[in-house]
Design an enzyme around this catalytic site. Sequence first.
Site, PDB file in Angstrom:
ATOM      1  CE  LYS A   1       8.981   0.435   8.860  1.00 29.93           C
ATOM      2  NZ  LYS A   1       9.081   1.832   9.335  1.00 29.93           N
TER       3      LYS A   1
ATOM      4  CE1 TYR B   1       6.641  -0.532   6.281  1.00 31.81           C
ATOM      5  CE2 TYR B   1       6.030  -2.704   7.099  1.00 31.81           C
ATOM      6  CZ  TYR B   1       6.083  -1.326   7.262  1.00 31.81           C
ATOM      7  OH  TYR B   1       5.572  -0.752   8.404  1.00 31.81           O
TER       8      TYR B   1
ATOM      9  NE  ARG C   1       3.891   9.146   0.962  1.00 36.80           N
ATOM     10  CZ  ARG C   1       3.182   8.045   1.165  1.00 36.80           C
ATOM     11  NH1 ARG C   1       2.497   7.516   0.204  1.00 36.80           N
ATOM     12  NH2 ARG C   1       3.153   7.473   2.362  1.00 36.80           N
TER      13      ARG C   1
ATOM     14  N   GLY D   1       0.145  11.002   8.607  1.00 32.04           N
ATOM     15  CA  GLY D   1      -0.196   9.582   8.472  1.00 32.04           C
ATOM     16  C   GLY D   1      -0.973   9.027   9.655  1.00 32.04           C
ATOM     17  CD  GLN D   2      -2.922   3.289  11.262  1.00 31.78           C
ATOM     18  OE1 GLN D   2      -1.903   2.757  10.803  1.00 31.78           O
ATOM     19  NE2 GLN D   2      -3.891   2.599  11.822  1.00 31.78           N
TER      20      GLN D   2
ATOM     21  N   GLY E   1       6.192  12.564   8.586  1.00 31.78           N
ATOM     22  CA  GLY E   1       5.049  11.682   8.320  1.00 31.78           C
ATOM     23  C   GLY E   1       3.885  12.015   9.246  1.00 31.78           C
TER      24      GLY E   1
HETATM   25  C1  AKB Z   1       1.624  -2.888   7.508  1.00 35.98           C
HETATM   26  O1  AKB Z   1       0.673  -3.689   7.505  1.00 35.98           O
HETATM   27  O2  AKB Z   1       2.351  -2.690   6.527  1.00 35.98           O
HETATM   28  C2  AKB Z   1       1.937  -2.174   8.786  1.00 35.98           C
HETATM   29  C3  AKB Z   1       2.920  -2.914   9.621  1.00 35.98           C
HETATM   30  C4  AKB Z   1       2.523  -4.127  10.332  1.00 35.98           C
HETATM   31  O3  AKB Z   1       4.043  -2.518   9.694  1.00 35.98           O
HETATM   32  N1  AKB Z   1       0.729  -1.946   9.528  1.00 35.98           N
END
Ligand code: AKB
Length: 318
Positions: free
Chosen positions: A146, A142, A36, A11-12, A8
């Site tokens: 995690k 998400y 990506r 990415g950011q 990754g």
């Molecule tokens: C998001 O907003 O999805 C991420 C995070 C807080 O994990 N920046």
Amino acid sequence: MPRILVTGATGQIGVELTLALRECYGADNVIAAGHRREPSGSLVHTGPYVSLDVRDAAALDALVPERGITVIYHLAALLSAVAEEQPLQAWDINMNGLLNVLESARKHGCQVFFPSSIAAFGPDTPPFDTPQDTVQHPSTIYGITKVTGELLCDYYYRRYGVDARGVRYPGLISNQVLPGGGTTDYAVDIFYAAVRQRHYDCFLRAGTQLDMMYMPDAIQAAIQLMETDVSRLTHRNGFNVTAMSFTPAQLAAAIQQHLPDFTISYAIDPLRQAIADSWPRHMDDSAARAEWGWQPRYDVAAMVTDMLRHITVKLRNE
Ligand code: AKB
């Protein structure tokens, strides 16, 4: 000297982390891997770059011994809002990608960094001074990836001795690469809008308080945790880390200190508002401070000054 793979890397977090790791350990020892997004010039001109989809277990498993990798910073993942729109793909990338990384680490004896998030908490978690060890029932896909990732990393350590470590990042604010598809992205977008047109239309409500951190501190946290002598660690994964906690209205007021004609309005995105409402307001990060000396350098005022300076120069040069 460690031989590092950053997944990754486009990415950011990835671009800035790769560049910082190259400064610390030498450019040739840090291999950037992306899939990506197109790699930026700064990434490909400062060291090795490979194209890699982390879901391709065979490609990953060949790359690790071929390049003599000893440490993997595994950043490849879909963020919260985009994951909510594509839950199956989010599960595939976030979970199968991590599983492939842990399996390669197990076979080839690598250390692993896995970034978790405030998203690993849910609506029934205490929202203020959120403890290190507490209820984790996230309501987003998400967040589910995690919290599962944290548990999987702990499992690979207990079962196979894989030295997997990680933090729970809050929203990350940065000026090199834009985040993509996160709920906390407003805290980056607002700076570009402030410099360009002195106005920002925010997709979260004015009073939505969330933990945040400036990217230099996020990079420092990852490298510092990975370098900590293991005898100091009681936890390994999912360390709460934060640097500041604010609402969109408070961030706008901090920007107005520099740009008095800046204004903010609100056009709420129900999807991202619901995600933000399920996350803690302010985490207790005392375990990270005690176990590996976590100490952020940027507060809101310092971050805002630095962001406006960088983005003004960046947009002037575009
Ligand atoms: C998001 O907003 O999805 C991420 C995070 C807080 O994990 N920046």
